[in-house]
Motif scaffolding. Structure first.
Motif, mmCIF file in Angstrom:
data_model
loop_
_atom_site.group_PDB
_atom_site.id
_atom_site.type_symbol
_atom_site.label_atom_id
_atom_site.label_comp_id
_atom_site.label_asym_id
_atom_site.label_seq_id
_atom_site.Cartn_x
_atom_site.Cartn_y
_atom_site.Cartn_z
ATOM 1 N N UNK A 56 -45.819 -7.372 -25.692
ATOM 2 C CA UNK A 56 -46.014 -6.165 -24.907
ATOM 3 C C UNK A 56 -45.529 -4.938 -25.679
ATOM 4 N N UNK A 57 -44.373 -5.037 -26.315
ATOM 5 C CA UNK A 57 -43.849 -3.911 -27.094
ATOM 6 C C UNK A 57 -44.781 -3.591 -28.267
ATOM 7 N N UNK A 58 -45.245 -4.608 -28.970
ATOM 8 C CA UNK A 58 -46.157 -4.389 -30.107
ATOM 9 C C UNK A 58 -47.471 -3.777 -29.632
ATOM 10 N N UNK A 59 -47.966 -4.231 -28.504
ATOM 11 C CA UNK A 59 -49.205 -3.704 -27.964
ATOM 12 C C UNK A 59 -49.063 -2.245 -27.570
ATOM 13 N N UNK A 60 -47.946 -1.907 -26.938
ATOM 14 C CA UNK A 60 -47.723 -0.520 -26.546
ATOM 15 C C UNK A 60 -47.522 0.382 -27.749
#
Length: 65
Positions: A56-60
């Motif tokens: 999720x952090x990488x995607x954001x």
């Protein structure tokens, strides 16, 4: 990479919730059955929360660029 339409955020959030539920269920089972703790679900739940949070952090971060 294809621009985000929000699906990966929803799936990562669902994975985090699933991992947290699995983690808590494993802890409750371990406390109620003192003879044989179910450590596998605790470990799997923990790693699922960590992996989905990292995704999720990488995607954001990627969507901000």
């Amino acid at each position: 990479m294809v621009p985000s339409d929000g699906r990966e955020i929803v799936f990562a959030g669902a994975g985090i919730l699933w991992g947290a539920a699995t983690f808590v269920r494993g802890l409750r089972f371990s406390r109620s059955h003192k003879a044989s703790p179910d450590r596998s679900s605790v470990v799997v739940g923990f790693f699922l929360v960590i992996a989905c949070s990292a995704y999720l952090a990488a995607s954001l971060l990627h969507s901000k660029q």
